[in-house]
Write a protein that holds these residues in place. Structure first.
Motif, PDB file in Angstrom:
ATOM      1  N   ASN A 153      31.730   1.130  27.058  1.00  0.00           N
ATOM      2  CA  ASN A 153      32.491   2.212  27.702  1.00  0.00           C
ATOM      3  C   ASN A 153      31.691   2.899  28.795  1.00  0.00           C
ATOM      4  N   CYS A 154      30.405   3.081  28.562  1.00  0.00           N
ATOM      5  CA  CYS A 154      29.546   3.732  29.557  1.00  0.00           C
ATOM      6  C   CYS A 154      29.514   2.911  30.856  1.00  0.00           C
ATOM      7  N   VAL A 155      29.318   1.619  30.721  1.00  0.00           N
ATOM      8  CA  VAL A 155      29.268   0.734  31.897  1.00  0.00           C
ATOM      9  C   VAL A 155      30.640   0.668  32.562  1.00  0.00           C
ATOM     10  N   SER A 156      31.674   0.485  31.745  1.00  0.00           N
ATOM     11  CA  SER A 156      33.035   0.374  32.283  1.00  0.00           C
ATOM     12  C   SER A 156      33.444   1.643  33.023  1.00  0.00           C
ATOM     13  N   ASP A 157      33.148   2.797  32.430  1.00  0.00           N
ATOM     14  CA  ASP A 157      33.543   4.071  33.047  1.00  0.00           C
ATOM     15  C   ASP A 157      32.928   4.246  34.432  1.00  0.00           C
ATOM     16  N   ALA A 158      31.672   3.840  34.570  1.00  0.00           N
ATOM     17  CA  ALA A 158      30.995   3.981  35.858  1.00  0.00           C
ATOM     18  C   ALA A 158      31.674   3.135  36.927  1.00  0.00           C
ATOM     19  N   ILE A 159      32.094   1.932  36.570  1.00  0.00           N
ATOM     20  CA  ILE A 159      32.767   1.051  37.532  1.00  0.00           C
ATOM     21  C   ILE A 159      34.197   1.512  37.778  1.00  0.00           C
TER      22      ILE A 159
ATOM     23  N   ALA B  51      21.799   7.582  46.408  1.00  0.00           N
ATOM     24  CA  ALA B  51      21.610   8.792  47.212  1.00  0.00           C
ATOM     25  C   ALA B  51      22.702   9.828  46.925  1.00  0.00           C
ATOM     26  N   GLN B  52      23.863   9.334  46.469  1.00  0.00           N
ATOM     27  CA  GLN B  52      24.967  10.229  46.119  1.00  0.00           C
ATOM     28  C   GLN B  52      24.890  10.685  44.662  1.00  0.00           C
ATOM     29  N   GLY B  53      23.813  10.287  43.983  1.00  0.00           N
ATOM     30  CA  GLY B  53      23.624  10.716  42.597  1.00  0.00           C
ATOM     31  C   GLY B  53      24.206   9.784  41.554  1.00  0.00           C
ATOM     32  N   LYS B  54      24.607   8.606  41.967  1.00  0.00           N
ATOM     33  CA  LYS B  54      25.177   7.637  41.022  1.00  0.00           C
ATOM     34  C   LYS B  54      24.055   6.790  40.422  1.00  0.00           C
ATOM     35  N   GLN B  55      23.621   7.185  39.250  1.00  0.00           N
ATOM     36  CA  GLN B  55      22.544   6.479  38.562  1.00  0.00           C
ATOM     37  C   GLN B  55      22.917   6.311  37.087  1.00  0.00           C
ATOM     38  N   PRO B  56      23.681   5.278  36.781  1.00  0.00           N
ATOM     39  CA  PRO B  56      24.142   5.062  35.383  1.00  0.00           C
ATOM     40  C   PRO B  56      22.963   4.914  34.429  1.00  0.00           C
ATOM     41  N   ARG B  57      23.118   5.462  33.260  1.00  0.00           N
ATOM     42  CA  ARG B  57      22.098   5.326  32.214  1.00  0.00           C
ATOM     43  C   ARG B  57      22.821   4.962  30.914  1.00  0.00           C
ATOM     44  N   CYS B  58      23.125   3.689  30.803  1.00  0.00           N
ATOM     45  CA  CYS B  58      23.854   3.184  29.642  1.00  0.00           C
ATOM     46  C   CYS B  58      22.901   2.390  28.765  1.00  0.00           C
TER      47      CYS B  58
END
Length: 261
Positions: free
Chosen positions: A64-70, A252-259
Motif C-alpha cells: 500500500n505504501c508503494v502503491s499510494d506513492a505512485i 526536490a519537491q519533497g517526494k521521498q518514499p520510505r516504504c
C-alpha cells in the motif's frame, strides 16, 4: 440494404476505434472505457472470492505504501489487494484495481523494485491495453458473450476474457501482452516511479533478478506474461538518464518514499 448497413457500421466502428496512447501511439480501441471498467471490477471481485487475500500486515502495508506513492501521480481512487499466493505475479485491471501476490512481495529487495512492477502494471491500464485486446477480439468473435463471460471465470470464454484483461493465469490461461504493449508499459511505469521519487535504476536490477530466477527452470509466472529479454533490459538502461532527471525533480519537491518491506 443489409450490406449497406453493415458497411456503415464497419465505418463507424473503425472511426470510433481511433485512439491515442499516452506515448502518442495510434490504437485500435473502440470499447467504451466504462464497459472495460465494469469487466475489470467483475474480474477483480471473482479473484477476491476465489483466492485468499493476505492477512500479513507487513506485506499489505508495504504494498500500500508503494502503491499510494505512485497512485498520487496518477490520480483517482484505486483498490489494492495482496493475494496470499507464492507465485511471482502482479497485475492491474481496468476500473483501477491492483493485485500483488505475496510471492512477489517476498521476491523484491526493496520499495523501488516493487514500484517498478506496480508502475509497469498501472502503465498497461493507463495505455488502455486491455481495451485494445478486447476490441481486437470482439472484432472477430461474439462480442457480448465475451463481456458477460468475465463473471464465469471457470468457463473457457471466461478464461479468455480474463486473459485479455491482463489476468487469468490462475485459471490456466496465459495471454502475454505484445512486445509493443510491454515496451509502452515499461516507459510509462519508469516515468511514474520516477515522478513518485523512487529510484528508476532498480527497474533494471529487478528484471535482471527476474531473468536469473528463470534461468534453467520454469520461468516465473510474471515472466510468462511479461517476457524479460536482454533487449528489454537494454531499453530500460537507455531510458534511465531521463528517468533520473525526473526523480531528481521529484525529490526536490519533497517526494521521498520510505516504504519498509
Amino acid at each position: 440494404m443489409f450490406n449497406k448497413i453493415s458497411l456503415a457500421l464497419s465505418v463507424t466502428l473503425l472511426l470510433s476505434a481511433c485512439a491515442t496512447s499516452p506515448t502518442g501511439r495510434t490504437q485500435f480501441a473502440f470499447m467504451p472505457d466504462t464497459q472495460l471498467n465494469q469487466m475489470g471490477l467483475q474480474a477483480f471481485d471473482s479473484l477476491k472470492r476465489e483466492n485468499p487475500v493476505s492477512t500479513n500486515q507487513r506485506h499489505v502495508q508495504f504494498v500500500n505504501c508503494v502503491s499510494d506513492a505512485i497512485i498520487r501521480e496518477v490520480g483517482g481512487k484505486w483498490e489494492v489487494v495482496v493475494f496470499e499466493d507464492n507465485s511471482l505475479n502482479a497485475f492491474a485491471l481496468p476500473g483501477n484495481k491492483i493485485g500483488v501476490h505475496s510471492g512477489m512481495v517476498k521476491f523484491v529487495d526493496n520499495q523501488d523494485q516493487l514500484a517498478s512492477i506496480i508502475g509497469h502494471e498501472i502503465g498497461h491500464v493507463l495505455a488502455r491495453h486491455s481495451n485494445e485486446r478486447v476490441s481486437q477480439q470482439m472484432a472477430v468473435s461474439s462480442g457480448m458473450a465475451l463481456i458477460q463471460a468475465v463473471s464465469a471465470p471457470q468457463t473457457a470464454m471466461g478464461q479468455t476474457a480474463l486473459g485479455l484483461l491482463g489476468v487469468g493465469a490462475q485459471y490456466g490461461v496465459l495471454l502475454p501482452y505484445s512486445r509493443l504493449h510491454e515496451n509502452e508499459a515499461d516507459k510509462i511505469g519508469l516515468d511514474l516511479m520516477a515522478k513518485a521519487g523512487f529510484d528508476p535504476r532498480q527497474s533494471v536490477t529487478l528484471w535482471q533478478k527476474m531473468a536469473r530466477a528463470g534461468d534453467g527452470q520454469q520461468p516465473p509466472e510474471f515472466m510468462s506474461t511479461h517476457p524479460a529479454h536482454a533487449t528489454r533490459i537494454q531499453e530500460l538502461q537507455n531510458a534511465i538518464p531521463r528517468a533520473l532527471e525526473i526523480q531528481k525533480q521529484a525529490v526536490a519537491q519533497g517526494k521521498q518514499p520510505r516504504c519498509s518491506k
